[in-house]
Design a protein around this motif. Structure first.
Motif, PDB file in Angstrom:
ATOM      1  N   GLY A  50       0.806  -1.222   0.000  1.00  0.00           N
ATOM      2  CA  GLY A  50       0.000   0.000   0.000  1.00  0.00           C
ATOM      3  C   GLY A  50       0.835   1.266   0.000  1.00  0.00           C
ATOM      4  N   ASP A  51       0.150   2.389  -0.076  1.00  0.00           N
ATOM      5  CA  ASP A  51       0.847   3.678  -0.051  1.00  0.00           C
ATOM      6  C   ASP A  51       1.536   3.880   1.294  1.00  0.00           C
ATOM      7  OD1 ASP A  51       0.049   4.244  -2.609  1.00  0.00           O
ATOM      8  OD2 ASP A  51      -1.803   5.217  -1.968  1.00  0.00           O
ATOM      9  N   ILE A  52       2.537   4.741   1.281  1.00  0.00           N
ATOM     10  CA  ILE A  52       3.344   4.953   2.496  1.00  0.00           C
ATOM     11  C   ILE A  52       3.065   6.339   3.051  1.00  0.00           C
ATOM     12  CG2 ILE A  52       5.704   5.084   3.384  1.00  0.00           C
ATOM     13  CD1 ILE A  52       6.285   3.444   0.668  1.00  0.00           C
ATOM     14  N   PRO A  54       4.560   8.759   6.034  1.00  0.00           N
ATOM     15  CA  PRO A  54       5.457   8.993   7.172  1.00  0.00           C
ATOM     16  C   PRO A  54       4.825   9.967   8.178  1.00  0.00           C
ATOM     17  CG  PRO A  54       6.256  10.117   5.199  1.00  0.00           C
ATOM     18  CD  PRO A  54       4.936   9.534   4.851  1.00  0.00           C
ATOM     19  N   TYR A 104      -3.759   8.271   9.307  1.00  0.00           N
ATOM     20  CA  TYR A 104      -4.036   7.333   8.215  1.00  0.00           C
ATOM     21  C   TYR A 104      -4.422   5.974   8.777  1.00  0.00           C
ATOM     22  CZ  TYR A 104      -0.864  10.836   6.281  1.00  0.00           C
ATOM     23  OH  TYR A 104      -0.260  12.008   5.950  1.00  0.00           O
ATOM     24  N   ARG A 121       2.097   2.016   6.524  1.00  0.00           N
ATOM     25  CA  ARG A 121       1.817   1.470   5.185  1.00  0.00           C
ATOM     26  C   ARG A 121       0.316   1.270   5.039  1.00  0.00           C
ATOM     27  NH1 ARG A 121       5.038   0.379   0.637  1.00  0.00           N
ATOM     28  NH2 ARG A 121       6.733  -0.378   1.951  1.00  0.00           N
TER      29      ARG A 121
END
Lengths: 376, 610
Positions: A50-52, A54, A104, A121
């Motif tokens: 999946g997208d990350i 930070p 997220y 992630r």
């Protein structure tokens, strides 16, 4: 020099086509060697990481990076939901605690004690790879994908936009030079690959999309029409990822230009048959042209041309060529002579040339760089 | 690679595998001197159906062999070595930019400081920089990661922090790269080379963060050890090593080509940079070189011994021609054309050139249009170069009270057209122009040199070959460069400043190979004959407000060199301006075209699309 190498577009009634269908990362292959697959059948699938996201918790908590670990309410590998508390400071004498909520949804991948950064992630992204071409699985690449072979008629276009799709071929108009107008497009063309002869108009593309055609093919297109349809001007020819609701392929070039008779004839002979088409074009490293593939299936392949025996890629007398630059852009003829000495052109440049006999009977002298072979 | 006995070398073969064309040259020892004797070219064959670069190499070498009456390729398709009477060569070398050249992503902590230094290192090594990631590039971290995921670089260069400076920020960058896992161009088996050239104190942490299974990590000296200095050498050398070991090894046919060559294959722009730095240093001059290709335009400059290179990735004459027209806008392109052209038809022609990039202009008007596009591509590329080639940013300036009113911050461009001594052109549209007058005018219109500037072109785009040859056989490279590589076009004498049309700009008198005197009004352009190898002394007296190198209104005396074009006196002013109104603009361009005898044989063309 007796021969000159001049690459051209491939248009052939019969060829053994082989395509590798590979996942971007390892996953599950759903077919076996020997399976007959349909173009729209899923042959392999996987999940992309999946997208990350930070989150610098050291900054958010206002603590040194080395203290982040003891403030965390989660550890590496844990799942977190949006707005779920992820870290909390101890506060001062148990007071004034500060809590950080996750921005997220995802899984905690790493926690850095150097930067105080936590990498989250997101949920895996499912990826499926379809067969693209109706044919037979001849090889399975463990965890990666498969190789599919098909006997087919094959045509390369010069330029396209939009990705892979498939549908039956539907010819529009009666001649290779007849423009493809909106008035020729009808509701019953839904799901088909619409093929016209001359230039496709902006209205025709729009109508084809509106009736649900999966692709539209013709000899040419006006740059202004393409720009209007895309909504932007193409700077470089790297296409294929557009989401336009229709795949567009032109076989000859930009402007008012008729489809090569040979291409028109071949597509006409395959009308009604299921075809695969891909508009992806990349004219740079790893050159890629759009393509139309019509598997023969159980039908007998069309007869092949006499030119099949000519060595591929070589410019020799008698070979059909297409002139690909003004002032004769798009004109088709055959090689009538290959003078070895360079000649001075109207531009004043000196270049190696060839003599081309046009279909009209006229002979013209053209720089060798300005023709391409019509490969059969 | 075996040791080469330089004395025994009589025949040298060199190729440059470009993205479209592979160019081969033959150098032979004639009467004890090395001379370039023959050249040939063939389409590059890294793409399907051939997918083997050596086929294009063999084709281009075969052409050279046919022209030279020398068999250079064996029946098996390999280069014949060593040379005998009429067969083979003693030394074979090659450069390459095929397959898109070397594509890199670079990262640094601060965009204007360590990231800019990293970009300079990558560009200097001959790479195309796909993106620069930095802590202050205004993208949010997840956007940066998304970008890294989308890119497919051949390698990544990470810098950041001066030695003893920030550790945290540079590790933060590494922490973005590690999970992003960019996909290499050459398939999933390829280990992504990552070169770390940042703060030495962060090496351990970087190794912890990037020492993962899909990365091949190399650590070299910090490329910005202190703010005041760059140390780009170790990073550049490592980039070259990685280019050979990883990138070339995965490109189609390059394993075979590497076996054939007697010296490591260099990225084409890196080789050009090497030879230009050598010239600037040997002659003590400031040089600008430009190579305009199909996809990109490279600009190299050496000002006061500082070398800079930029690559304008989407400014080129074939693959990127549509982008040039989009960036410059078609009206800006057409301002250089002195006759009417139909815009709709032109747009189609531009796109047709983009999708069939190897075609050449056959008609006069096609040539004029293509050269108009080239002017804009060159102008935009030079603008980008000037913005990039700056003094080091972030360096504290020591100022006196006297500097108060002329404060210059760090990061000013070091490109100064008034100090430019030599402008060298290469690339198809410049090198293959039917008349060298056209090449000279393209250079002047696009680069706008000021004062006295010598113009030259790389005769047959030989600089890459000579750049790599200089690393193996400096004597041969030097001799060929001096005698055969540069073709001097002449000298441009241009006044800086603006004035009213028809009013005096400067007067001149010339003594030497020719004697002449006269005056130019603002807007004038004059060509005087001064032939190849001829020199003369020019004395110019600029009118008030115009500068020719000694300051506004001050007399200038310079030695000028002739060439295939001659001495060009340019009183059109700087910055160069054209009338906005189309008819007036066409008239102006027509006057300049006639003054420079650009297209003497051409008859007036019919309007396109009429």
């Amino acid at each position: 020099m007796a021969h000159a190498y001049t690459p051209g577009l491939k248009v052939t009634s019969h060829m053994a086509y082989s395509v590798k269908r590979i996942l971007p990362i390892k996953g599950d292959v759903l077919v076996s060697v020997g399976d007959q697959v349909q173009a729209d059948q899923v042959v392999a699938e996987t999940s992309m990481p999946g997208d990350i996201y930070p989150m610098n918790l050291a900054n958010m908590l206002a603590v040194p990076p080395s203290d982040v670990a003891e403030c965390l309410l989660k550890k590496e590998g844990d799942s977190v939901d949006l707005d779920e508390p992820i870290a909390k400071t101890k506060g001062l004498f148990g007071m004034m605690k500060k809590t950080i909520q996750s921005k997220y949804t995802g899984t905690i991948e790493t926690i850095s004690n150097v930067t105080g950064q936590v990498i989250l992630r997101g949920a895996p992204i499912p990826v499926q790879v379809k067969a693209y071409v109706t044919g037979k699985v001849v090889e399975v690449l463990d965890g990666e994908g498969c190789v599919i072979d098909a006997d087919c008629s094959y045509m390369q276009g010069i330029f396209g936009v939009g990705g892979e799709t498939c549908g039956p071929i539907r010819m529009v108009g009666s001649a290779h030079d007849e423009p493809l107008e909106a008035s020729s497009i009808s509701e019953d063309m839904s799901g088909t690959i619409v093929v016209g002869g001359g230039r496709m108009t902006a209205a025709a593309i729009k109508k084809a999309r509106d009736v649900g055609a999966v692709a539209i093919v013709a000899g040419g297109i006006d740059d202004q029409d393409l720009r209007d349809f895309l909504g932007y001007d193409l700077g470089v020819a790297i296409t294929g990822s557009e989401k336009l609701g229709i795949t567009i392929v032109i076989t000859e070039g930009f402007g008012d230009i008729a489809m090569a008779r040979q291409t028109w004839g071949l597509l006409s002979s395959r009308e009604g048959r299921e075809a695969s088409i891909n508009g992806a074009t990349q004219i740079r490293a790893g050159v890629m042209r759009p393509e139309i593939i019509v598997p023969h299936g159980d039908a007998a392949p069309p007869t092949t041309s006499d030119l099949d025996s000519v060595e591929e890629g070589l410019l020799v007398e008698g070979r059909p060529v297409r002139i690909i630059r003004d002032p004769y852009f798009g004109v088709i003829g055959s090689v009538a002579g290959l003078p070895s000495e360079p000649q001075v052109l109207d531009s004043g440049s000196k270049a190696r040339v060839l003599e081309v006999k046009l279909d009209s009977g006229e002979s013209v002298v053209i720089p060798r760089a300005n023709v391409e072979l019509i490969e059969e | 690679m075996t040791k080469i006995d330089l004395e025994s070398i009589n025949v040298i073969l060199a190729t440059d595998c470009g993205s479209t064309t592979t160019k081969a040259i033959l150098i032979q020892k004639i009467d004890g001197e090395y001379r370039q004797t023959h050249r040939g070219e063939a389409p590059t064959t890294v793409e399907k159906p051939f997918a083997n670069v050596t086929i294009g190499v063999a084709n281009s070498v075969t052409e050279v062999g046919e022209l030279a009456g020398r068999k250079l390729v064996s029946d098996e398709g390999t280069i014949i070595q060593p040379a005998s009477d009429n067969e083979g060569c003693d030394l074979y070398i090659s450069t390459s930019s095929a397959g898109g050249g070397l594509q890199m992503m670079v990262a640094g902590v601060i965009a204007e400081m360590t990231a800019a230094s990293a970009k300079r290192a990558a560009l200097g090594a001959g790479a195309i920089v796909m993106d620069v990631i930095s802590s202050n590039d205004k993208r949010r971290p997840h956007e940066q990661i998304q970008r890294i995921r989308e890119l497919r670089p051949d390698m990544i260069l990470v810098s950041g922090g001066t030695d003893g400076g920030t550790t945290e920020k540079v590790v933060e960058l590494a922490e973005l790269i590690a999970p992003a896992k960019p996909q290499p161009r050459f398939g999933s088996e390829y280990l992504m080379p990552v070169i770390y050239a940042g703060n030495k104190d962060a090496r351990g942490n970087i190794e912890d963060t990037l020492g993962i299974d899909w990365i091949d990590l190399a650590v070299v000296d910090n490329l910005r050890p202190v703010l005041e200095h760059e140390n780009l050498g170790p990073a550049r050398d490592k980039i070259h090593d990685v280019f050979l070991e990883h990138v070339m090894a995965h490109a189609p046919g390059y394993d075979m080509l590497m076996d054939w060559t007697d010296a490591p294959i260099m990225p084409t722009p890196g080789a050009v940079g090497d030879i230009l730095q050598t010239i600037a240093s040997q002659r003590g001059i400031n040089v600008v070189g430009v190579d305009i290709g199909g996809a990109t335009t490279d600009v190299f400059s050496v000002f006061n011994e500082t070398f800079n290179r930029t690559v304008s990735a989407n400014l080129g004459m074939s693959y990127s021609i549509s982008n040039v027209c989009a960036e410059a806008t078609l009206p800006n392109v057409l301002r250089w054309v002195h006759f009417d052209m139909d815009e709709r038809e032109l747009r189609n022609r531009v796109k047709n050139k983009m999708i069939r990039p190897t075609t050449i202009p056959q008609s006069h008007e096609a040539l004029v249009f293509e050269q108009a596009v080239a002017r804009e591509a060159l102008r935009l590329a030079y603008k980008q170069h000037k913005e990039f080639a700056t003094t080091l940013k972030g360096v504290q300036q020591q100022r006196t009270v006297g500097d108060t009113f002329s404060q210059q911050s760090s990061g000013q461009t070091i490109v100064n057209n008034m100090e430019l001594d030599l402008l060298v052109a290469s690339g198809g549209v410049l090198s293959h122009a039917p008349r060298m007058h056209q090449t000279a005018m393209l250079l002047i219109d696009a680069f706008e040199p000021e004062g006295v500037t010598t113009l030259a072109k790389d005769s047959i785009f030989m600089m890459p070959h000579l750049g790599v040859l200089s690393s193996v056989h400096p004597k041969a490279a030097g001799e060929v460069f001096e005698r055969d590589c540069l073709v001097f076009l002449g000298t441009c004498v241009a006044a800086k400043g603006l004035g009213k049309h028809g009013k005096p700009c400067f007067t001149y008198s010339i003594e030497g190979a020719i004697s002449a005197s006269g005056s130019l009004n603002f807007g004038d352009l004059e060509l005087l004959p001064l032939g190849q190898d001829e020199v003369a002394t020019i004395t110019c007296e600029p009118a008030k407000g115009y500068d020719l190198g000694e300051g506004p209104g001050k007399k200038v005396v310079r030695e000028v060199r002739g060439g295939t074009v001659g001495l060009i006196l340019d009183a059109r002013g700087r910055p160069l301006a054209l009338p906005d109104e189309r008819a007036a603009c066409q008239k102006t361009i027509e006057q300049w075209t006639e003054a420079l005898e650009l297209y003497p044989a051409a008859s007036a063309p019919e309007p396109v699309g009429a």
